[in-house]
Design a protein around this motif. Structure first.
Motif, mmCIF file in Angstrom:
data_model
loop_
_atom_site.group_PDB
_atom_site.id
_atom_site.type_symbol
_atom_site.label_atom_id
_atom_site.label_comp_id
_atom_site.label_asym_id
_atom_site.label_seq_id
_atom_site.Cartn_x
_atom_site.Cartn_y
_atom_site.Cartn_z
ATOM 1 N N THR A 191 -1.758 23.008 -12.874
ATOM 2 C CA THR A 191 -3.070 23.160 -13.510
ATOM 3 C C THR A 191 -3.755 21.830 -13.824
ATOM 4 N N PHE A 192 -3.040 20.709 -13.671
ATOM 5 C CA PHE A 192 -3.655 19.416 -13.975
ATOM 6 C C PHE A 192 -4.705 19.067 -12.910
ATOM 7 N N PRO A 193 -5.732 18.316 -13.290
ATOM 8 C CA PRO A 193 -6.709 17.871 -12.281
ATOM 9 C C PRO A 193 -6.073 16.880 -11.309
ATOM 10 N N ILE A 194 -6.486 16.941 -10.056
ATOM 11 C CA ILE A 194 -5.931 16.062 -9.020
ATOM 12 C C ILE A 194 -6.560 14.673 -9.141
ATOM 13 N N LYS A 195 -5.698 13.650 -9.236
ATOM 14 C CA LYS A 195 -6.162 12.263 -9.290
ATOM 15 C C LYS A 195 -5.503 11.492 -8.155
ATOM 16 N N ASN A 196 -6.165 11.438 -7.023
ATOM 17 C CA ASN A 196 -5.628 10.694 -5.887
ATOM 18 C C ASN A 196 -5.766 9.198 -6.136
ATOM 19 N N GLY A 197 -4.770 8.453 -5.689
ATOM 20 C CA GLY A 197 -4.839 7.005 -5.756
ATOM 21 C C GLY A 197 -5.025 6.427 -4.362
ATOM 22 N N ALA A 198 -5.235 5.137 -4.296
ATOM 23 C CA ALA A 198 -5.399 4.496 -2.992
ATOM 24 C C ALA A 198 -4.123 4.601 -2.166
ATOM 25 N N ALA A 308 4.372 12.362 4.860
ATOM 26 C CA ALA A 308 4.121 12.891 3.524
ATOM 27 C C ALA A 308 5.365 12.918 2.655
ATOM 28 N N MET A 309 6.534 12.597 3.229
ATOM 29 C CA MET A 309 7.801 12.709 2.520
ATOM 30 C C MET A 309 8.096 11.428 1.730
ATOM 31 N N PHE A 310 8.467 11.575 0.451
ATOM 32 C CA PHE A 310 8.721 10.419 -0.402
ATOM 33 C C PHE A 310 9.975 10.632 -1.251
ATOM 34 N N ASP A 311 10.681 9.553 -1.461
ATOM 35 C CA ASP A 311 11.664 9.514 -2.528
ATOM 36 C C ASP A 311 10.893 9.555 -3.848
ATOM 37 N N PRO A 312 11.395 10.255 -4.884
ATOM 38 C CA PRO A 312 10.637 10.362 -6.137
ATOM 39 C C PRO A 312 10.240 9.021 -6.744
ATOM 40 N N PHE A 313 11.153 8.049 -6.714
ATOM 41 C CA PHE A 313 10.842 6.759 -7.341
ATOM 42 C C PHE A 313 9.918 5.914 -6.454
ATOM 43 N N GLU A 314 9.986 6.119 -5.160
ATOM 44 C CA GLU A 314 9.012 5.496 -4.269
ATOM 45 C C GLU A 314 7.612 5.985 -4.638
ATOM 46 N N TYR A 315 7.494 7.274 -4.847
ATOM 47 C CA TYR A 315 6.202 7.859 -5.217
ATOM 48 C C TYR A 315 5.736 7.356 -6.584
ATOM 49 N N LEU A 316 6.642 7.307 -7.545
ATOM 50 C CA LEU A 316 6.263 6.854 -8.887
ATOM 51 C C LEU A 316 5.773 5.411 -8.878
ATOM 52 N N MET A 317 6.406 4.563 -8.073
ATOM 53 C CA MET A 317 5.951 3.173 -8.002
ATOM 54 C C MET A 317 4.591 3.064 -7.316
ATOM 55 N N LEU A 318 4.323 3.939 -6.352
ATOM 56 C CA LEU A 318 2.989 3.966 -5.746
ATOM 57 C C LEU A 318 1.943 4.379 -6.782
ATOM 58 N N ARG A 319 2.312 5.324 -7.637
ATOM 59 C CA ARG A 319 1.390 5.717 -8.707
ATOM 60 C C ARG A 319 1.130 4.541 -9.658
ATOM 61 N N LYS A 320 2.169 3.766 -9.909
ATOM 62 C CA LYS A 320 1.985 2.599 -10.774
ATOM 63 C C LYS A 320 1.043 1.588 -10.127
ATOM 64 N N GLN A 321 1.228 1.361 -8.830
ATOM 65 C CA GLN A 321 0.348 0.425 -8.118
ATOM 66 C C GLN A 321 -1.101 0.911 -8.136
ATOM 67 N N ASP A 322 -1.253 2.229 -8.210
ATOM 68 C CA ASP A 322 -2.605 2.799 -8.296
ATOM 69 C C ASP A 322 -3.125 2.828 -9.729
ATOM 70 N N GLY A 323 -2.303 2.359 -10.684
ATOM 71 C CA GLY A 323 -2.702 2.382 -12.083
ATOM 72 C C GLY A 323 -2.679 3.766 -12.688
ATOM 73 N N LEU A 324 -1.877 4.673 -12.129
ATOM 74 C CA LEU A 324 -1.882 6.074 -12.554
ATOM 75 C C LEU A 324 -0.538 6.538 -13.121
ATOM 76 N N LEU A 325 0.415 5.620 -13.302
ATOM 77 C CA LEU A 325 1.719 6.012 -13.833
ATOM 78 C C LEU A 325 1.729 5.885 -15.351
ATOM 79 N N ASN A 326 2.200 6.912 -16.012
ATOM 80 C CA ASN A 326 2.366 6.879 -17.455
ATOM 81 C C ASN A 326 3.600 6.046 -17.784
ATOM 82 N N THR A 327 3.407 4.894 -18.384
ATOM 83 C CA THR A 327 4.526 4.014 -18.753
ATOM 84 C C THR A 327 4.753 3.981 -20.267
#
Length: 660
Positions: A191-198, A308-327
């Protein structure tokens, strides 16, 4: 012939031409094995990776010519069978991989040999069973049956039968099954809004994998919770089967294709809809990222899924690079020993798990980049168990360094193997996803209690309960135990230090009491997630008989040899040793134990590595000890003799507390 030695370019894996009839030609296969083995013989750079290369070099050194032509081709299989396709040689060591003209891809050559063997002679029942993870998981997690399966997998007598009949090593600690399957109980939030990163997609689909579905569903729930903390809309893959990696390792490529046809359509649909697909098991991620694209290089859907396949932590670090990871992490994680699995290392994504863990303040990560030696099923097999423990020895030692609070690996099976190799350790084994969930502040699994006063009160209550008989009412609920577990565990570990008697280098007596058994019962309830009355009563019935009654000592006897091969040899020479241990109070005759009252733990051929002993004492003995008499311990077996003339004061005092 190339004019230069080795290659400086990045490794390039070439498509696997497995549908070409020449792929299964025995003469062509043997010629290629001989060519590659000769190159490996001249290099020998990979000798430390696994047992396949040392065996190859031994065959050559022991051969008639000292070169590959002096090795009988039938012996090539001794090398093939030791390769578990970790890919480390091709991706990190070999200087002759493509694009080098010598075109050495050792793992995929081993795969070709395994496929040839499977097509020619098939596989035995054990190997087919171990590679059928989906089928076995569905059967083993049926309610009621799951308890039987888990019990059988823990019982020494049945494990000996499994070793003899199936070739599943009796000492290998097997993962438990959980009737609460992940897919059945998962509650993804989309239900969360989609926030795509670069660099990262703003919505996620989870491919659960067999292990998460049937063995440790908590890993999947932890991943869901992390995604929820980051407000990422999430769903499960609509339909899934085994990724096919176990069948690939068996050489059953036709089954790999069958599973691919089942999995790829729903995965490709999600990939085309813009989902990032996450898997919590590195081998499954690798299967879709690398192996299937190399087996089906012209399949566009396979390519889409790979992208489209990612390791979970690979994906989380990409979110961080996009400024979208909750730290905004609420809790530190202390000292973590983290093992990077081979199938994650060869994905060439860097140390993403370590990077995420180190985002948590006051958290130190000691990362170990070395093969643990288990593989998916290889280390389970009787003929390779000793090798798997030998390969992992360096990892076990490095993981134990600096007394970590947690040991962790993205590969849950490797973590279990490492925990077994480390033997007794105060460190708790937790998956990296569980650790991050805890760091976010999940109250059910947080590493440290927030309210110190409340924790102290609960611990004091626990101490009061230790002074009475362990009853159903005296046990803590799962929630209450979780709050004080870390402190209580430290208390028990400190207590145990004064309840050990080392009889030489290889035999240890660990004396049990109410505290150690209360800890054991609470841990079993936590691990098994038991809260039903009948289940709790069963645990009480199993462990309370190990509490001394005031007139005896009850001890666990451990026969310990680090090298599994030496251990097996020694156990064959120590039959009956449990009857030769004695405790002596000065002025009295030695007390020999009543051993293994629950079940028979030895045979005419060998003894067990673990025994349970009961030393019955007379009132005069107890009174003499209370008056200050010395206490000694010994073992007098034809093949093992040790005497401890005086048990140290702290241990003697602790054992004296067992006597009323």
């Amino acid at each position: 012939m190339t004019k230069r030695e080795g290659s400086l370019e990045a490794p390039k894996r070439l498509p696997i031409d497995w549908k070409n009839p020449d792929f299964y030609d025995e003469t062509g296969l043997n010629n290629e094995l001989e060519r590659v083995f000769d190159i490996c013989h001249g290099c020998r750079r990979c000798v430390s990776l696994c047992t396949a290369f040392p065996r190859l070099f031994d065959l050559i050194d022991e051969g008639s010519t000292g070169e590959i032509d002096g090795v009988e081709k039938t012996k090539f299989w001794e090398v093939v069978d030791r390769c578990y396709l970790c890919d480390m040689c091709a991706m990190t060591k070999c200087p002759y991989v493509p694009p080098h003209p010598w075109n050495v891809d050792f793992p995929h050559l081993m795969l070709r040999a395994k496929a040839f063997k499977y097509k020619k002679v098939g596989a035995n029942f054990r190997d087919k069973l171990l590679s059928s993870t989906d089928m076995v998981g569905k059967l083993a997690t049926i309610p009621v049956l799951v308890q039987v399966v888990n019990s059988v997998n823990k019982t020494p007598a049945t494990r000996k039968v499994m070793d003899k009949l199936l070739g599943i090593h009796a000492e290998r600690q097997l993962p438990e099954y959980d009737s609460q399957r992940f897919r059945k109980n998962a509650k993804p939030n989309d239900t969360f809004p989609i926030k795509n990163g670069a660099k990262s997609a703003g919505k996620v689909a989870i491919y659960a994998t067999c292990y998460v579905n049937y063995n440790e569903p908590g890993i999947g729930h932890d991943l869901l919770k992390i995604l929820q903390y980051n407000k990422i809309p999430t769903r499960l893959v609509e339909k899934e089967a085994c990724c096919g990696m176990p069948k690939l390792e068996l050489g059953d490529l036709q089954s790999v294709e069958r599973l691919k046809k089942e999995n790829i359509p729903p995965l490709a649909k999600l990939a085309k809809e813009g989902y990032a697909i996450l898997t919590a098991v590195p081998s499954c991620t690798l299967m879709y990222k690398q192996e299937l694209p190399l087996m089906f290089p012209d399949d566009e859907d396979v390519k889409a899924v790979a992208a489209a396949m990612f390791d979970p932590f690979e994906y989380l670090m990409l979110r961080k690079q996009d400024g979208l990871l909750n730290t905004d992490f609420k809790h530190s994680l202390g000292n973590i020993s983290y093992h990077i699995p081979c199938h994650l290392r060869v994905q060439n994504i860097g140390k993403k798990t370590k990077d995420v863990l180190e985002l948590v303040s006051e958290t130190k990560v000691n990362s170990i980049e070395r093969c643990s030696g288990h593989d998916g099923t290889w280390g389970v097999k009787s003929e390779y168990f000793a090798d798997s423990m030998k390969i992992g020895k360096a990892v076990f030692k490095q993981m134990a360094k600096n007394e970590p609070d947690y040991i962790s690996s993205d590969c849950a099976i490797a973590a279990r193997h490492i925990e077994q190799g480390m033997e007794e350790s105060k460190a708790q084994k937790l998956h990296p996803l569980t650790l991050i969930r805890m760091a976010y502040g999940d109250q059910t699994t947080q590493p440290r209690p927030v309210d110190i006063t409340a924790t102290q009160t609960t611990t004091d209550a626990m101490r009061e309960k230790q002074m009475t008989t362990i009853t159903r009412d005296s046990l803590l609920t799962l929630e209450a135990y979780a709050k004080i577990r870390q402190e209580f565990r430290a208390q028990v570990m400190a207590h145990k230090k004064n309840r050990r008697i080392n009889l030489g280098d290889h035999i240890t007596l660990i004396f049990e009491d109410e505290l150690t058994m209360r800890y054991q019962i609470q841990e079993m309830l936590r691990i098994e997630k038991l809260y039903e009355e009948q289940d709790i009563i069963q645990e009480l019935e199993a462990y309370t008989p190990l509490i001394p009654d005031g007139n005896n000592w009850k001890a666990t006897m451990m026969i310990e040899y680090a090298d599994p091969v030496e251990r097996a040899e020694k156990l064959a020479t120590l039959v009956g040793i449990e009857q030769k241990v004695s405790m002596t109070i000065s002025g009295h005759t030695p007390v020999f134990p009543i051993a293994n009252e629950d079940l028979q733990r030895d045979t005419e051929e060998k003894t067990s590595a673990v025994h349970f002993l009961r030393f019955e004492l007379t009132q005069p003995m107890i009174q003499t000890l209370q008056q200050g008499a010395a206490l000694s311990a010994s073992v007098d077996h034809p093949n093992y003799q040790v005497t401890i003339d005086t048990v140290d004061a702290a241990t003697r005092e602790s054992l004296l507390n067992d006597l009323k």
